[in-house]
Design a protein around this motif. Structure first.
Motif, PDB file in Angstrom:
ATOM      1  N   ILE A  25       0.859  -1.175   0.000  1.00 49.83           N
ATOM      2  CA  ILE A  25       0.000   0.000   0.000  1.00 49.83           C
ATOM      3  C   ILE A  25       0.904   1.237   0.000  1.00 49.83           C
ATOM      4  O   ILE A  25       1.802   1.359   0.837  1.00 49.83           O
ATOM      5  N   SER A  26       0.638   2.148  -0.956  1.00 48.86           N
ATOM      6  CA  SER A  26       1.471   3.348  -1.097  1.00 48.86           C
ATOM      7  C   SER A  26       0.610   4.594  -0.941  1.00 48.86           C
ATOM      8  O   SER A  26      -0.362   4.787  -1.693  1.00 48.86           O
ATOM      9  N   CYS A  27       0.960   5.416   0.061  1.00 48.38           N
ATOM     10  CA  CYS A  27       0.300   6.712   0.245  1.00 48.38           C
ATOM     11  C   CYS A  27       1.258   7.801  -0.234  1.00 48.38           C
ATOM     12  O   CYS A  27       2.341   7.974   0.342  1.00 48.38           O
ATOM     13  N   ARG A  28       0.862   8.566  -1.281  1.00 48.37           N
ATOM     14  CA  ARG A  28       1.774   9.523  -1.903  1.00 48.37           C
ATOM     15  C   ARG A  28       1.182  10.933  -1.834  1.00 48.37           C
ATOM     16  O   ARG A  28      -0.035  11.110  -2.038  1.00 48.37           O
ATOM     17  N   VAL A  29       2.073  11.914  -1.595  1.00 47.63           N
ATOM     18  CA  VAL A  29       1.662  13.316  -1.496  1.00 47.63           C
ATOM     19  C   VAL A  29       2.288  14.073  -2.652  1.00 47.63           C
ATOM     20  O   VAL A  29       3.496  13.990  -2.877  1.00 47.63           O
ATOM     21  N   LYS A  30       1.466  14.803  -3.391  1.00 50.86           N
ATOM     22  CA  LYS A  30       1.994  15.562  -4.526  1.00 50.86           C
ATOM     23  C   LYS A  30       2.778  16.777  -4.043  1.00 50.86           C
ATOM     24  O   LYS A  30       3.932  16.993  -4.442  1.00 50.86           O
ATOM     25  N   ASN A  31       2.170  17.587  -3.201  1.00 45.70           N
ATOM     26  CA  ASN A  31       2.827  18.807  -2.694  1.00 45.70           C
ATOM     27  C   ASN A  31       2.722  18.788  -1.170  1.00 45.70           C
ATOM     28  O   ASN A  31       1.712  19.208  -0.603  1.00 45.70           O
ATOM     29  N   ASN A  32       3.758  18.281  -0.540  1.00 43.19           N
ATOM     30  CA  ASN A  32       3.736  18.153   0.915  1.00 43.19           C
ATOM     31  C   ASN A  32       4.181  19.461   1.581  1.00 43.19           C
ATOM     32  O   ASN A  32       5.177  20.066   1.186  1.00 43.19           O
ATOM     33  N   ASP A  33       3.447  19.854   2.596  1.00 45.20           N
ATOM     34  CA  ASP A  33       3.811  21.066   3.357  1.00 45.20           C
ATOM     35  C   ASP A  33       4.220  20.660   4.780  1.00 45.20           C
ATOM     36  O   ASP A  33       3.871  21.333   5.758  1.00 45.20           O
ATOM     37  N   ASP A  34       4.925  19.510   4.825  1.00 43.07           N
ATOM     38  CA  ASP A  34       5.414  18.940   6.093  1.00 43.07           C
ATOM     39  C   ASP A  34       4.291  18.419   6.989  1.00 43.07           C
ATOM     40  O   ASP A  34       4.449  18.286   8.211  1.00 43.07           O
ATOM     41  N   SER A  35       3.151  18.101   6.352  1.00 39.78           N
ATOM     42  CA  SER A  35       2.068  17.486   7.107  1.00 39.78           C
ATOM     43  C   SER A  35       2.376  16.021   7.361  1.00 39.78           C
ATOM     44  O   SER A  35       3.097  15.350   6.596  1.00 39.78           O
ATOM     45  N   PHE A  49       2.079   5.534  11.731  1.00 42.44           N
ATOM     46  CA  PHE A  49       2.035   6.989  11.890  1.00 42.44           C
ATOM     47  C   PHE A  49       3.439   7.487  11.596  1.00 42.44           C
ATOM     48  O   PHE A  49       4.351   7.190  12.359  1.00 42.44           O
ATOM     49  N   ARG A  50       3.559   8.173  10.473  1.00 42.74           N
ATOM     50  CA  ARG A  50       4.894   8.464   9.945  1.00 42.74           C
ATOM     51  C   ARG A  50       5.642   7.147   9.779  1.00 42.74           C
ATOM     52  O   ARG A  50       5.147   6.264   9.066  1.00 42.74           O
ATOM     53  N   ASP A  51       6.772   6.945  10.462  1.00 40.04           N
ATOM     54  CA  ASP A  51       7.527   5.701  10.319  1.00 40.04           C
ATOM     55  C   ASP A  51       7.398   4.802  11.550  1.00 40.04           C
ATOM     56  O   ASP A  51       8.204   3.903  11.765  1.00 40.04           O
ATOM     57  N   VAL A  52       6.363   5.062  12.339  1.00 39.99           N
ATOM     58  CA  VAL A  52       6.158   4.279  13.554  1.00 39.99           C
ATOM     59  C   VAL A  52       4.939   3.392  13.360  1.00 39.99           C
ATOM     60  O   VAL A  52       3.900   3.834  12.866  1.00 39.99           O
ATOM     61  N   ARG A  53       5.029   2.122  13.798  1.00 43.83           N
ATOM     62  CA  ARG A  53       3.923   1.177  13.656  1.00 43.83           C
ATOM     63  C   ARG A  53       3.290   0.926  15.037  1.00 43.83           C
ATOM     64  O   ARG A  53       3.790   0.115  15.816  1.00 43.83           O
ATOM     65  N   PRO A  54       2.184   1.571  15.328  1.00 38.63           N
ATOM     66  CA  PRO A  54       1.518   1.333  16.608  1.00 38.63           C
ATOM     67  C   PRO A  54       0.806  -0.027  16.649  1.00 38.63           C
ATOM     68  O   PRO A  54       0.655  -0.619  17.726  1.00 38.63           O
ATOM     69  N   LEU A  55       0.336  -0.534  15.510  1.00 36.65           N
ATOM     70  CA  LEU A  55      -0.419  -1.788  15.460  1.00 36.65           C
ATOM     71  C   LEU A  55       0.512  -2.962  15.675  1.00 36.65           C
ATOM     72  O   LEU A  55       1.570  -3.062  15.064  1.00 36.65           O
ATOM     73  N   LYS A  56       0.089  -3.885  16.565  1.00 34.76           N
ATOM     74  CA  LYS A  56       0.932  -5.022  16.879  1.00 34.76           C
ATOM     75  C   LYS A  56       0.697  -6.182  15.892  1.00 34.76           C
ATOM     76  O   LYS A  56       0.254  -7.270  16.253  1.00 34.76           O
ATOM     77  N   ASP A  57       0.928  -5.926  14.637  1.00 31.35           N
ATOM     78  CA  ASP A  57       0.810  -6.979  13.609  1.00 31.35           C
ATOM     79  C   ASP A  57       2.082  -6.951  12.774  1.00 31.35           C
ATOM     80  O   ASP A  57       2.299  -6.043  11.956  1.00 31.35           O
ATOM     81  N   ASN A  68       7.181  12.661   0.941  1.00 29.30           N
ATOM     82  CA  ASN A  68       6.167  12.535  -0.114  1.00 29.30           C
ATOM     83  C   ASN A  68       5.520  11.147  -0.185  1.00 29.30           C
ATOM     84  O   ASN A  68       4.599  10.942  -0.984  1.00 29.30           O
ATOM     85  N   GLU A  69       5.979  10.163   0.610  1.00 29.16           N
ATOM     86  CA  GLU A  69       5.420   8.817   0.473  1.00 29.16           C
ATOM     87  C   GLU A  69       5.541   8.046   1.788  1.00 29.16           C
ATOM     88  O   GLU A  69       6.561   8.122   2.497  1.00 29.16           O
ATOM     89  N   LEU A  70       4.466   7.259   2.032  1.00 27.29           N
ATOM     90  CA  LEU A  70       4.488   6.239   3.062  1.00 27.29           C
ATOM     91  C   LEU A  70       4.082   4.929   2.377  1.00 27.29           C
ATOM     92  O   LEU A  70       2.945   4.787   1.924  1.00 27.29           O
ATOM     93  N   ARG A  71       5.029   3.997   2.315  1.00 27.88           N
ATOM     94  CA  ARG A  71       4.768   2.731   1.618  1.00 27.88           C
ATOM     95  C   ARG A  71       4.920   1.606   2.630  1.00 27.88           C
ATOM     96  O   ARG A  71       5.958   1.449   3.276  1.00 27.88           O
ATOM     97  N   VAL A  72       3.861   0.748   2.716  1.00 24.82           N
ATOM     98  CA  VAL A  72       3.819  -0.330   3.701  1.00 24.82           C
ATOM     99  C   VAL A  72       3.461  -1.636   2.996  1.00 24.82           C
ATOM    100  O   VAL A  72       2.590  -1.662   2.104  1.00 24.82           O
ATOM    101  N   SER A  73       4.105  -2.742   3.430  1.00 26.09           N
ATOM    102  CA  SER A  73       3.807  -4.057   2.880  1.00 26.09           C
ATOM    103  C   SER A  73       3.039  -4.890   3.897  1.00 26.09           C
ATOM    104  O   SER A  73       3.243  -4.758   5.117  1.00 26.09           O
ATOM    105  N   LEU A  74       2.146  -5.762   3.363  1.00 25.22           N
ATOM    106  CA  LEU A  74       1.390  -6.695   4.189  1.00 25.22           C
ATOM    107  C   LEU A  74       1.650  -8.096   3.650  1.00 25.22           C
ATOM    108  O   LEU A  74       1.246  -8.408   2.519  1.00 25.22           O
ATOM    109  N   SER A  75       2.330  -8.928   4.407  1.00 22.55           N
ATOM    110  CA  SER A  75       2.683 -10.268   3.953  1.00 22.55           C
ATOM    111  C   SER A  75       1.628 -11.278   4.385  1.00 22.55           C
ATOM    112  O   SER A  75       0.828 -11.040   5.290  1.00 22.55           O
ATOM    113  N   ASN A  76       1.677 -12.443   3.670  1.00 24.07           N
ATOM    114  CA  ASN A  76       0.787 -13.566   3.984  1.00 24.07           C
ATOM    115  C   ASN A  76      -0.670 -13.107   4.086  1.00 24.07           C
ATOM    116  O   ASN A  76      -1.369 -13.334   5.086  1.00 24.07           O
ATOM    117  N   VAL A  77      -1.111 -12.478   3.025  1.00 26.28           N
ATOM    118  CA  VAL A  77      -2.456 -11.912   2.999  1.00 26.28           C
ATOM    119  C   VAL A  77      -3.496 -13.028   3.077  1.00 26.28           C
ATOM    120  O   VAL A  77      -3.367 -14.071   2.424  1.00 26.28           O
TER     121      VAL A  77
END
Length: 403
Positions: A25-35, A49-57, A68-77
Motif C-alpha cells: 500500500i502506497s500513500c503519496r503526497v503531490k505537494n507536501n507542506d510537512d504534514s 504513523f509516519r515511520d512508527v507502527r503502533p499496530l501489533k501486527d 512525499n510517500e508512506l509505503r507499507v507491505s502486508l505479507s501472507n495476505v
C-alpha cells in the motif's frame, strides 16, 4: 492496478493480491507542506504513523518513508485482510485517500466428469466441469480439438463468500471423435492456463470393404479367386460372415477367417457376394458383384469380318461387362460369320460347275464327209469307187465342216 483514488493532493492505489502473497500500500503526497502521513486499516486502526507502527501486527512492514510517500507491505495476505485502507494526511482540513485490497483465491483443480465412459456413435454425450472455492467466481470454456464449444454454467456462492462454478456440455459424437481431446479451461485473475483434459472414447459399428487379392485382372473361367473382407470398428469386429445374395455359395468355396477362396471359376458362379461384419454396436456389410468372363484365347478374335460382297459388312458386337469386374469381354464368334463363309464357298463351286458344263457341251457333235458319195446310185462296188474317185475333178466343191 485500478484507477487512482485521489483526494486533493493525496494519492493511493487499489490492490489485488493472491491469498498468501504480499500486498503493498502506497500513500503519496503531490505537494507536501510537512504534514504528517498515516495509514489506517479497515477498522480505522492506525497501522503506521509516519515511520512508527503502533499496530501489533508484524505482517505490516515499512517499505519506504519520506516527505512525499508512506509505503507499507502486508505479507501472507488472507481473506480477512480484505477491505478499504485509508491514507490520511494531517492538513486543515485533513485529507484522505482510499486503497481497496481485494484478495484473490484461485479455484481448486478443475474436475471433468462424463455421464458415460464410452459413447456410441450418433448418441449425445454429456460432460461436466467444476471449479470449486474461488474468489471471485471463475469462468469456464470448452474446447474439443481445435474447436470451441459452448457450455452452460452455474455459479454458487458458499457460506464463506467463495464461489463454485459448474459448466455442463452436451454434443452429438461421431466416430471421428474417437480419441479426440476435450479440454475444460478455467479463467480466473489468480491463475493462467488452468485446465482439465479428457479424451473421448467412441464406439462405432464396423466399416467393411472387400478387396480382390487375385486375380489381378478380369476374372475368367478356369481361374482361382480370393476375396478378402477388411473390417474395422470399435470394438473390433468379432464376427465376419460370407454369403451369396439370393443363392448358396459354391459347394467348394473355402472360407478362412475374413477370406473367401473359390477355385476353377465358371459362369454359374456369377452373382453378388456379401461380407458381413458385426460388433457390439451393430452390423455392416459390403458387396462384390462377380462376373466371370471367357477363358483367354491365343488367337485374337477380329472385331469386324467382311464377305466377298463389298457392300455387306458383318460386325462382331462388343461384350458388355459388369461394372465391378471390368468391361469389354469378347463374346463367342457369331454364327452369322461362319454362314457367310460357307455361302461364299458354295457360290464359287456353282460357278465352276456351270463353266465346266458349257465347255463339254461345245465339244459334242456329228462329222459328215463326201468320200462315199457316188455309192448311193452305183450298181456295184466298182462303179461306186469310180463315181467316188471321179469326184476329184470337182474337189473345189467337196469341203469338210467342223461344227
Amino acid at each position: 492496478l485500478n484507477p487512482l483514488q485521489i483526494s486533493q493532493n493525496l494519492v493511493t492505489d487499489n490492490v489485488e493480491v493472491m491469498e498468501g502473497d504480499v500486498a503493498v500500500i502506497s500513500c503519496r503526497v503531490k505537494n507536501n507542506d510537512d504534514s504528517v502521513i498515516q495509514l489506517l486499516n479497515p477498522n480505522r486502526q492506525t497501522i503506521y504513523f509516519r515511520d512508527v507502527r503502533p499496530l501489533k501486527d508484524a505482517r505490516f512492514q515499512l517499505v519506504n518513508f519520506s516527505d512525499n510517500e508512506l509505503r507499507v507491505s502486508l505479507s501472507n495476505v488472507s481473506l480477512s485482510d480484505e477491505g478499504r485502507y485509508v491514507c490520511q494526511l494531517y492538513t486543515d482540513p485533513p485529507q484522505e485517500a482510499y486503497a481497496d485490497i481485494t484478495v484473490l483465491i484461485p479455484p481448486g483443480n478443475p474436475i471433468i466428469e462424463s455421464r458415460e465412459g464410452q459413447v456410441i456413435e450418433g448418441n449425445e454425450t454429456e460432460m461436466t466441469c467444476t471449479a470449486m472455492g474461488s474468489k471471485p467466481a471463475a469462468t469456464i470454456r470448452w474446447m474439443k480439438g481445435d474447436k470451441e464449444l459452448q457450455g452452460i454454467s452455474k455459479v454458487e456462492e458458499t457460506y464463506d463468500h467463495m464461489f463454485t462454478v459448474t459448466s455442463q456440455l452436451r454434443f452429438i459424437v461421431t466416430k471421428e471423435d474417437d480419441g479426440m481431446p476435450v479440454v475444460c479451461i478455467v479463467d480466473h485473475p489468480a491463475v493462467k492456463d488452468f485446465q482439465a483434459l479428457t479424451y473421448l472414447v467412441v464406439h462405432y459399428k464396423p466399416e467393411v470393404k472387400i478387396i480382390v487379392e487375385f486375380p489381378d485382372g478380369l476374372p475368367r473361367e478356369g481361374q482361382n479367386m480370393e476375396l478378402s473382407c477388411q473390417a474395422k470398428g470399435k470394438p473390433h469386429p468379432q464376427q465376419i460372415n460370407w454369403v451369396k445374395v439370393d443363392d448358396d455359395l459354391p459347394s467348394h468355396a473355402l472360407i478362412t477367417g475374413p477370406d473367401l477362396y473359390i477355385e476353377n471359376l465358371n459362369k454359374t458362379y456369377n452373382g453378388t457376394y456379401r461380407c458381413f461384419a458385426a460388433n457390439s454396436v451393430g452390423e455392416s456389410y459390403d458387396d462384390y458383384i462377380l462376373y466371370v468372363y471367357d477363358a483367354p484365347t491365343t488367337t485374337p478374335i477380329p472385331t469386324t469380318a467382311t464377305t466377298t460382297n463389298p457392300t455387306t459388312t458383318i460386325s462382331l458386337p462388343e461384350a458388355t461387362a459388369d461394372s465391378r469386374a471390368g468391361e469389354g469381354a469378347p463374346r463367342a464368334v457369331d454364327h452369322a460369320v461362319i454362314g457367310g463363309v460357307v455361302a461364299v464357298v458354295v457360290f464359287a463351286m456353282l460357278c465352276l460347275l456351270i463353266i465346266l458344263g458349257r465347255y463339254f457341251a461345245r465339244h459334242k457333235g456329228t462329222y459328215f464327209t463326201h468320200e462315199a458319195k457316188g455309192a448311193d446310185d452305183a450298181a456295184d462296188a466298182d462303179t461306186a469307187i469310180i463315181n467316188a474317185e471321179g469326184g476329184h475333178n470337182n474337189s473345189d466343191e467337196k469341203k469338210e465342216y467342223y461344227i
